[in-house]
Enzyme design. Structure first.
Site, PDB file in Angstrom:
ATOM      1  N   TRP A 127      56.942  63.453  32.451  1.00 14.29           N
ATOM      2  CA  TRP A 127      58.229  63.377  31.734  1.00 14.29           C
ATOM      3  C   TRP A 127      58.010  62.536  30.468  1.00 14.29           C
ATOM      4  CZ3 TRP A 127      62.289  59.202  32.499  1.00 14.29           C
ATOM      5  CH2 TRP A 127      63.522  59.574  31.937  1.00 14.29           C
ATOM      6  N   ASP A 208      58.410  58.098  41.074  1.00 12.95           N
ATOM      7  CA  ASP A 208      59.637  58.548  40.414  1.00 12.95           C
ATOM      8  C   ASP A 208      60.175  59.716  41.248  1.00 12.95           C
ATOM      9  OD1 ASP A 208      61.641  59.445  38.787  1.00 12.95           O
ATOM     10  OD2 ASP A 208      60.431  59.529  36.954  1.00 12.95           O
ATOM     11  N   ALA A 210      63.339  61.934  41.369  1.00 10.67           N
ATOM     12  CA  ALA A 210      64.579  62.259  40.657  1.00 10.67           C
ATOM     13  C   ALA A 210      65.179  63.584  41.108  1.00 10.67           C
ATOM     14  CB  ALA A 210      64.304  62.302  39.151  1.00 10.67           C
ATOM     15  N   LYS A 243      70.694  64.345  39.492  1.00  9.01           N
ATOM     16  CA  LYS A 243      70.571  65.773  39.782  1.00  9.01           C
ATOM     17  C   LYS A 243      71.152  66.106  41.143  1.00  9.01           C
ATOM     18  CE  LYS A 243      67.772  65.751  36.121  1.00  9.01           C
ATOM     19  NZ  LYS A 243      67.423  64.468  35.565  1.00  9.01           N
TER      20      LYS A 243
HETATM   21  C1  LMR Z   1      64.838  66.246  31.960  1.00  5.25           C
HETATM   22  O1  LMR Z   1      63.661  66.007  32.187  1.00  5.25           O
HETATM   23  O2  LMR Z   1      65.213  67.237  31.297  1.00  5.25           O
HETATM   24  C2  LMR Z   1      65.902  65.364  32.530  1.00  5.25           C
HETATM   25  O3  LMR Z   1      65.305  64.365  33.304  1.00  5.25           O
HETATM   26  C3  LMR Z   1      66.823  64.819  31.494  1.00  5.25           C
HETATM   27  C4  LMR Z   1      66.173  63.777  30.635  1.00  5.25           C
HETATM   28  O4  LMR Z   1      66.767  62.695  30.525  1.00  5.25           O
HETATM   29  O5  LMR Z   1      65.117  64.006  30.050  1.00  5.25           O
END
Ligand code: LMR
Length: 394
Positions: A127, A208, A210, A243
């Site tokens: 991410w 992490d 999520a 989420k």
């Molecule tokens: C994403 O990866 O699209 C989500 O976790 C939203 C974000 O904050 O990036």
């Protein structure tokens, strides 16, 4: 002074979200930011969340401050949700945070407080906010191989080769389930090998998580995190409710830190409270209270679990539908990996040029690294996407 501020590189996910909003085409399709959309293209408030909000509104008599780490009943509920009974809850220090991002942020700040020279190992890719926060906090980061672009699966041998560089005190950032951005995940045997390696090296895992409930199920998605927490002397877990409770804008998350020794739990606890105080004093309460209400009420919890399962199964159905359409249109099985991936995302493993063409020629928005949000599709848009993918030659 302001003129001396350095320019900021925009986050690619947030930049694409804005580009989509600015696109006047009616038929545009948003597969960028990780947000679930139902068949009507909206991100609904979950039924149990709506009911819990009403209950909170009716019963709440004060908006006075909670505690620096948030409401203890939220923390108890989150510890049970994420860790089950894998570890005694007395071995968990915790803090409520603004979303999973807040948890990652104070987790990394605490790591920095524990020693300037700690390195954080992150998957390549990960991410994009992970490296941004690591750099901002001032920790050294090291990438480990994760994704095999040829098979679109985990490059496990590459990963383990790179993790040979881990040493005691280093931090290993792992995605508990539903890897973002690839959708490719470790299997249980691979998880065990990673856990053994963490124990052998003395590294500290930062998980992490999520997307619990978006992959193989609520319990299944937490299994690796639980195994890890029960096996290592110390670990950090950043959990998000954005989420799985659909409370994206409420900023609801928690950092859990597991330590075997009670004096360490106490030291971590006071550190997390201090970090919350310095960052924002008290974490947001509304989303946390709503989540707690859902998790503590048998009927609301059952309804939430059922709706989450509907969402998960709909994503799996969309994956199957997309693979079928692509098989039909391309005459090959080369997109079968999409049905193996789990969670919201799949990395197509194609070039930024072709992703640009999908946007420009077809109004389909996918992150430039070819991460696609499957949860942004529906039964009607899947064939449109499949046509476009084959037409541009992904
Ligand atoms: C994403 O990866 O699209 C989500 O976790 C939203 C974000 O904050 O990036």
């Amino acid at each position: 002074m302001f003129e001396t501020l350095p320019p900021q590189e925009p986050d690619k996910i947030i930049a694409l979200m804005q580009q989509f909003r600015d696109d006047p085409r009616e038929e545009k399709i948003d597969l960028g930011v990780g947000v679930y959309k139902n068949d009507d293209g909206i991100t609904p408030v979950m039924r149990a969340v709506k009911a819990a909000e009403q209950r909170v509104w009716e019963e709440q008599t004060t908006k006075a401050y909670t505690g620096l780490i948030g409401d203890p009943s939220f923390m108890e509920a989150m510890t049970s949700l994420v860790l089950g009974d894998a570890v005694p809850h007395s071995s968990v220090a915790w803090a409520g945070t603004p979303g999973g991002t807040g948890a990652i942020r104070i987790g990394l700040e605490m790591i920095k407080m524990a020693g300037q020279d700690r390195r954080v190992f992150i998957s390549d890719p990960t991410w994009p906010n992970h490296p941004s926060i690591i750099d901002y906090v001032g920790l050294e980061r090291v990438s480990y191989r994760y994704f095999d672009n040829a098979t679109r699966a985990v490059d496990f041998s590459g990963m383990m080769e790179d993790l040979q560089a881990l040493k005691a005190g280093d931090v290993l950032l792992l995605h508990g389930c539903c890897h973002n951005p690839t959708g490719a995940n470790l299997n249980p045997v691979e998880w065990q090998m990673v856990i053994d390696h963490i124990i052998a090296t003395g590294a500290v895992p930062l998980v992490d998580i999520a997307y619990q409930g978006f992959g193989d199920g609520l319990e299944e998605d937490a299994a690796a995190t639980r195994k890890l927490a029960a096996s290592v002397p110390e670990c950090l877990i950043a959990a998000s409710c954005s989420k799985n409770f659909g409370v994206y804008r409420e900023r609801t998350g928690a950092l859990l830190a597991v330590a075997a020794e009670p004096f360490r739990v106490a030291r971590v606890q006071e550190t997390l409270a201090a970090l919350n105080r310095m960052n924002y004093s008290f974490p947001p309460d509304h989303g946390a209270r709503v989540v707690t209400t859902v998790l503590h009420d048998a009927a609301l919890r059952a309804d939430w679990t059922a709706e989450l399962e509907e969402v998960r199964l709909s994503m799996l159905g969309l994956r199957e539908q997309l693979v079928g359409e692509l098989r039909r249109l391309s005459g090959s099985d080369r997109f079968a990996f999409l049905a193996q991936h789990r969670g919201m995302f799949s990395r197509l493993g194609t070039t930024p040029d072709l992703i640009d063409r999908l946007r420009v020629e077809h109004g389909i928005y996918i992150i430039g690294d070819s991460r696609m949000n499957v949860a942004g599709l529906n039964a009607e848009t899947v064939p449109i996407l499949a046509e476009a993918i084959v037409q541009v030659g992904v």
